[in-house]
Motif scaffolding. Structure first.
Motif, PDB file in Angstrom:
ATOM      1  N   ARG A   1      65.189 102.428  56.268  1.00  0.00           N
ATOM      2  CA  ARG A   1      65.364 101.209  57.053  1.00  0.00           C
ATOM      3  C   ARG A   1      66.776 100.686  56.797  1.00  0.00           C
ATOM      4  O   ARG A   1      67.538 101.291  56.026  1.00  0.00           O
ATOM      5  CB  ARG A   1      64.302 100.164  56.729  1.00  0.00           C
ATOM      6  CG  ARG A   1      64.190  99.795  55.271  1.00  0.00           C
ATOM      7  CD  ARG A   1      63.133  98.738  55.059  1.00  0.00           C
ATOM      8  NE  ARG A   1      63.519  97.518  55.762  1.00  0.00           N
ATOM      9  CZ  ARG A   1      62.869  96.372  55.667  1.00  0.00           C
ATOM     10  NH1 ARG A   1      61.779  96.294  54.930  1.00  0.00           N
ATOM     11  NH2 ARG A   1      63.280  95.312  56.292  1.00  0.00           N
ATOM     12  N   GLN A   2      67.121  99.588  57.452  1.00  0.00           N
ATOM     13  CA  GLN A   2      68.463  99.018  57.282  1.00  0.00           C
ATOM     14  C   GLN A   2      68.698  98.635  55.820  1.00  0.00           C
ATOM     15  O   GLN A   2      67.793  98.183  55.126  1.00  0.00           O
ATOM     16  CB  GLN A   2      68.592  97.786  58.203  1.00  0.00           C
ATOM     17  CG  GLN A   2      69.829  96.933  57.983  1.00  0.00           C
ATOM     18  CD  GLN A   2      69.566  95.774  57.043  1.00  0.00           C
ATOM     19  OE1 GLN A   2      68.467  95.265  56.980  1.00  0.00           O
ATOM     20  NE2 GLN A   2      70.585  95.366  56.308  1.00  0.00           N
ATOM     21  N   GLY A   3      69.917  98.838  55.337  1.00  0.00           N
ATOM     22  CA  GLY A   3      70.266  98.397  53.990  1.00  0.00           C
ATOM     23  C   GLY A   3      69.849  99.361  52.900  1.00  0.00           C
ATOM     24  O   GLY A   3      69.694  98.955  51.756  1.00  0.00           O
ATOM     25  N   GLN A   4      69.677 100.630  53.235  1.00  0.00           N
ATOM     26  CA  GLN A   4      69.206 101.585  52.233  1.00  0.00           C
ATOM     27  C   GLN A   4      70.092 102.828  52.175  1.00  0.00           C
ATOM     28  O   GLN A   4      70.938 103.050  53.035  1.00  0.00           O
ATOM     29  CB  GLN A   4      67.766 102.022  52.562  1.00  0.00           C
ATOM     30  CG  GLN A   4      66.761 100.878  52.447  1.00  0.00           C
ATOM     31  CD  GLN A   4      65.324 101.351  52.575  1.00  0.00           C
ATOM     32  OE1 GLN A   4      65.037 102.233  53.371  1.00  0.00           O
ATOM     33  NE2 GLN A   4      64.437 100.755  51.791  1.00  0.00           N
TER      34      GLN A   4
ATOM     35  N   ARG B   1      63.506  97.033  32.957  1.00  0.00           N
ATOM     36  CA  ARG B   1      62.831  97.522  34.165  1.00  0.00           C
ATOM     37  C   ARG B   1      61.340  97.236  34.035  1.00  0.00           C
ATOM     38  O   ARG B   1      60.846  96.980  32.949  1.00  0.00           O
ATOM     39  CB  ARG B   1      63.090  99.008  34.413  1.00  0.00           C
ATOM     40  CG  ARG B   1      62.326  99.926  33.463  1.00  0.00           C
ATOM     41  CD  ARG B   1      62.460 101.395  33.818  1.00  0.00           C
ATOM     42  NE  ARG B   1      62.328 101.684  35.231  1.00  0.00           N
ATOM     43  CZ  ARG B   1      61.170 101.691  35.899  1.00  0.00           C
ATOM     44  NH1 ARG B   1      60.039 101.401  35.301  1.00  0.00           N
ATOM     45  NH2 ARG B   1      61.163 101.990  37.181  1.00  0.00           N
ATOM     46  N   ARG B   2      60.646  97.318  35.154  1.00  0.00           N
ATOM     47  CA  ARG B   2      59.212  97.107  35.163  1.00  0.00           C
ATOM     48  C   ARG B   2      58.539  98.189  34.337  1.00  0.00           C
ATOM     49  O   ARG B   2      58.968  99.339  34.334  1.00  0.00           O
ATOM     50  CB  ARG B   2      58.726  97.180  36.624  1.00  0.00           C
ATOM     51  CG  ARG B   2      57.347  96.659  36.878  1.00  0.00           C
ATOM     52  CD  ARG B   2      57.093  96.604  38.383  1.00  0.00           C
ATOM     53  NE  ARG B   2      57.140  97.920  39.008  1.00  0.00           N
ATOM     54  CZ  ARG B   2      56.151  98.821  38.952  1.00  0.00           C
ATOM     55  NH1 ARG B   2      55.031  98.536  38.308  1.00  0.00           N
ATOM     56  NH2 ARG B   2      56.264  99.985  39.551  1.00  0.00           N
TER      57      ARG B   2
ATOM     58  N   ASP C   1      73.745 101.552  55.255  1.00  0.00           N
ATOM     59  CA  ASP C   1      74.442 100.378  54.739  1.00  0.00           C
ATOM     60  C   ASP C   1      75.865 100.790  54.364  1.00  0.00           C
ATOM     61  O   ASP C   1      76.054 101.799  53.671  1.00  0.00           O
ATOM     62  CB  ASP C   1      73.707  99.846  53.504  1.00  0.00           C
ATOM     63  CG  ASP C   1      74.212  98.470  53.092  1.00  0.00           C
ATOM     64  OD1 ASP C   1      73.467  97.498  53.240  1.00  0.00           O
ATOM     65  OD2 ASP C   1      75.372  98.361  52.624  1.00  0.00           O
ATOM     66  N   PRO C   2      76.864 100.006  54.797  1.00  0.00           N
ATOM     67  CA  PRO C   2      78.253 100.394  54.521  1.00  0.00           C
ATOM     68  C   PRO C   2      78.573 100.448  53.033  1.00  0.00           C
ATOM     69  O   PRO C   2      79.538 101.095  52.620  1.00  0.00           O
ATOM     70  CB  PRO C   2      79.075  99.300  55.215  1.00  0.00           C
ATOM     71  CG  PRO C   2      78.132  98.184  55.493  1.00  0.00           C
ATOM     72  CD  PRO C   2      76.775  98.779  55.607  1.00  0.00           C
TER      73      PRO C   2
ATOM     74  N   ASN D   1      68.208 100.412  47.661  1.00  0.00           N
ATOM     75  CA  ASN D   1      68.390  99.290  48.580  1.00  0.00           C
ATOM     76  C   ASN D   1      69.660  98.530  48.257  1.00  0.00           C
ATOM     77  O   ASN D   1      70.068  98.446  47.109  1.00  0.00           O
ATOM     78  CB  ASN D   1      67.211  98.314  48.437  1.00  0.00           C
ATOM     79  CG  ASN D   1      65.908  98.965  48.785  1.00  0.00           C
ATOM     80  OD1 ASN D   1      65.580  99.120  49.955  1.00  0.00           O
ATOM     81  ND2 ASN D   1      65.171  99.378  47.768  1.00  0.00           N
ATOM     82  N   SER D   2      70.201  97.886  49.275  1.00  0.00           N
ATOM     83  CA  SER D   2      71.405  97.089  49.052  1.00  0.00           C
ATOM     84  C   SER D   2      71.124  95.942  48.090  1.00  0.00           C
ATOM     85  O   SER D   2      72.038  95.422  47.478  1.00  0.00           O
ATOM     86  CB  SER D   2      71.943  96.559  50.375  1.00  0.00           C
ATOM     87  OG  SER D   2      70.952  95.799  51.028  1.00  0.00           O
ATOM     88  N   TYR D   3      69.854  95.543  47.960  1.00  0.00           N
ATOM     89  CA  TYR D   3      69.558  94.435  47.039  1.00  0.00           C
ATOM     90  C   TYR D   3      69.198  94.926  45.636  1.00  0.00           C
ATOM     91  O   TYR D   3      68.896  94.101  44.767  1.00  0.00           O
ATOM     92  CB  TYR D   3      68.437  93.540  47.596  1.00  0.00           C
ATOM     93  CG  TYR D   3      67.154  94.248  47.925  1.00  0.00           C
ATOM     94  CD1 TYR D   3      66.230  94.540  46.949  1.00  0.00           C
ATOM     95  CD2 TYR D   3      66.881  94.641  49.225  1.00  0.00           C
ATOM     96  CE1 TYR D   3      65.059  95.196  47.239  1.00  0.00           C
ATOM     97  CE2 TYR D   3      65.713  95.299  49.539  1.00  0.00           C
ATOM     98  CZ  TYR D   3      64.804  95.568  48.550  1.00  0.00           C
ATOM     99  OH  TYR D   3      63.651  96.233  48.852  1.00  0.00           O
TER     100      TYR D   3
ATOM    101  N   ARG E   1      70.485  95.226  42.873  1.00  0.00           N
ATOM    102  CA  ARG E   1      71.753  94.869  42.256  1.00  0.00           C
ATOM    103  C   ARG E   1      71.675  94.844  40.735  1.00  0.00           C
ATOM    104  O   ARG E   1      72.515  94.248  40.079  1.00  0.00           O
ATOM    105  CB  ARG E   1      72.260  93.542  42.810  1.00  0.00           C
ATOM    106  CG  ARG E   1      72.595  93.650  44.306  1.00  0.00           C
ATOM    107  CD  ARG E   1      73.309  92.423  44.801  1.00  0.00           C
ATOM    108  NE  ARG E   1      74.518  92.204  44.038  1.00  0.00           N
ATOM    109  CZ  ARG E   1      75.629  92.893  44.175  1.00  0.00           C
ATOM    110  NH1 ARG E   1      75.715  93.861  45.061  1.00  0.00           N
ATOM    111  NH2 ARG E   1      76.665  92.628  43.430  1.00  0.00           N
TER     112      ARG E   1
ATOM    113  N   GLU F   1      72.401  95.980  37.134  1.00  0.00           N
ATOM    114  CA  GLU F   1      73.692  96.471  36.670  1.00  0.00           C
ATOM    115  C   GLU F   1      73.757  97.985  36.669  1.00  0.00           C
ATOM    116  O   GLU F   1      74.828  98.570  36.787  1.00  0.00           O
ATOM    117  CB  GLU F   1      73.969  95.951  35.257  1.00  0.00           C
ATOM    118  CG  GLU F   1      74.119  94.457  35.155  1.00  0.00           C
ATOM    119  CD  GLU F   1      72.791  93.724  35.175  1.00  0.00           C
ATOM    120  OE1 GLU F   1      71.728  94.351  35.395  1.00  0.00           O
ATOM    121  OE2 GLU F   1      72.802  92.505  34.976  1.00  0.00           O
TER     122      GLU F   1
END
Lengths: 349, 349
Positions: free
Chosen positions: B36-39, B63-64, B85-86, B107-109, B111, B113
């Motif tokens: 999907r978008q952003g991946q 992490r989980r 995603d660019p 995913n772009s999110y 984030r 580190e």
């Protein structure tokens, strides 16, 4: 067993067609879950209402896109009321994506930059505003894109907004001539009075492009652009060769977002004539992701606090009170621009 | 429509009782989902095998916690093979928690580190090792906890491990006397030969505490402790008042972890006598979360690269080949200590 706490939530209940309306949200009450290891229970105190909230429905960028049934996302300041992790101390204030609800559960692995313990001794409004994402967006935009050398001319679109007001004042501190856009004579007077701008231009005036040109006789060196549309169309022809253009929002286009686009469209307002100007003068809109600079947050906070302490910077905000105000705050207040500076909603507790 | 790619995965299939065994994992093949978008779709190239992987089953920290059915988690180096995603450019190498599988969707999110684009021009092994979490754990531990002034005595537990070997060499660069623990004469010879340590102590020797004492006639100023247990018991009595104690792992206790504990227990080996010594001499184990310093990663990388370039630092590693080797690599190689330096598994592609 301890008494089960009830968590009020506003969630995304009905798909948006074009404008966001109160109908898109609904309320529910759910029990607060038991914590597992590595978590904290946050009681929300102050919720940030931002134009960017509108984008959460259209794209996923620094957070997952909001889907039907999700709690409405928003940055907030909240207090740790319960913890199973030494990183979260009961009583500490945290900043995070806690959403439109009374309580949020956060995890030790939620290491996104926007989850952080707040510096003690500051107001919730400042923590969320001038020392939060708003202030950082302004600070790093001026530093990284603005690179102001003084005696330059700066135009601020959305100057009565949370970021715009700070960007304009930072440009004043840097010794620049600062011209801001605002809607109506009252807001214009607030910019030149309270905020210390050199001039304000009412974007509702039919001759606003001429008014702006008159206020920028030497051309524009730095354009802080949060709106796009007619404001950008009026400013671009005044920009000098290699002028800097910080384009951190595009409010005029949010309702036209194509689902799946990664960032707000920046060229819907670019006519062929404006495109030719941009090409000739080497003008390009610069987007920053504020979180790319977030490890320098405390340094920026220290500088901003010093400006506030010596009276050169004001961090204006508007705070509404009560959980029930949340949808209207976003729709009328933030997206409808019926406020000055940063907009927040305080929960009754 | 493009051909559907098949993704081989190792997942957590059977609860651990005490030791981790191959039976705890199982294989499956699943289709790679549409983006999907952003991946971005990442093709895994090199997977990091670390003692800390064992902790993922016991606690959630950065992490989980891994639950039954989850793909086994692990840091890895992978290549962007598809993107919406660019931020993710096809062909770029990324570092992230891509897990024990051929392909990961990021995913772009994401984030955290540990999701970052890799500096071009370096080997996958170095990107995952000396310039990855291993190297950063060593570098910031020496900087923040070690604070070495030269001519001090440094003891390194787990010195043949990925972090320990680097910590020992950094202490040598700082001008210290460095004594490392290793299992057996061959590994001890490797420490004093290849790694340039001043002395090595075989922890399997019955008189290892006496041997260590003989190698540290002036006492110990800095203890780099990744193991706990008998190694810590031998070192603590030699530590000076206010000596620094970097306790970044506790391998001797991993199989005794109480589910729900936040960090490895550090006091199972502390007898009443040792506790009295710690109190009297102000000795406390210091844990760091390497990600708290990760915004300085590139600065550390630059320093480490300069040491490698001038021959003062070696980044040893062992790489196994093939997807099927993953469980054994962790169980025998990493947790069983049958390797030198950093351990990785390369996927056949």
């Amino acid at each position: 067993m301890s008494e089960t706490l009830v968590n009020r939530q506003w969630f995304y209940a009905k798909p948006i067609t074009d404008h966001l309306t109160a109908d898109n949200f609904a309320r529910r009450e759910v029990p607060v879950p038991e914590l597992r290891q590595g978590q904290a229970l946050i009681r929300n105190r102050l919720i940030s209402i931002d134009p960017a909230n509108r984008l959460y429905f259209a794209i996923q960028n620094y957070r997952r896109q909001i889907e039907l049934g999700d709690v409405m996302a928003a940055f907030a300041i909240g207090e740790v009321v319960k913890s199973t992790d030494p990183r979260f101390r009961v009583g500490d204030l945290w900043h995070g994506d806690f959403g439109w609800q009374d309580y949020a559960v956060i995890n030790s692995y939620d290491r996104a930059e926007y989850y952080h313990r707040c510096t003690p001794g500051m107001s919730d409004e400042d923590l969320l505003g001038v020392y939060g994402i708003t202030g950082m967006t302004a600070y790093f935009g001026v530093e990284k894109v603005g690179r102001l050398t003084g005696r330059e001319t700066v135009v601020v679109g959305g100057a009565t907004g949370a970021c715009g007001a700070i960007i304009g004042q930072l440009a004043k501190i840097a010794g620049c001539r600062v011209v801001g856009f605002a809607g109506g004579p009252e807001k214009c007077a607030w910019l030149t009075g309270e905020m210390g701008f050199d001039a304000a231009v009412d974007y509702r005036a039919p001759d606003m492009a001429q008014r702006l040109a008159a206020e920028c006789p030497d051309g524009v060196d730095f354009f802080s652009d949060a709106i796009g549309g007619a404001i950008s169309q009026a400013t671009i022809p005044l920009m000098k060769k290699d002028a800097r253009w910080y384009h951190f929002g595009n409010m005029s286009e949010y309702d036209n977002m194509v689902p799946g686009e990664t960032a707000p469209r920046h060229d819907a307002f670019l006519t062929p004539e404006l495109k030719a100007i941009c090409k000739e003068r080497n003008l390009r809109p610069i987007f920053l992701l504020v979180f790319d600079f977030y490890c320098r947050r405390l340094e920026a906070q220290e500088t901003l606090a010093s400006y506030i302490a010596d009276g050169r910077l004001k961090a204006p905000n508007t705070t509404l009170s009560g959980f029930e105000k949340l949808p209207a705050a976003l729709i009328d207040g933030s997206l409808g621009s019926n406020k000055l500076g940063k907009l927040n909603v305080r929960l009754a507790g």
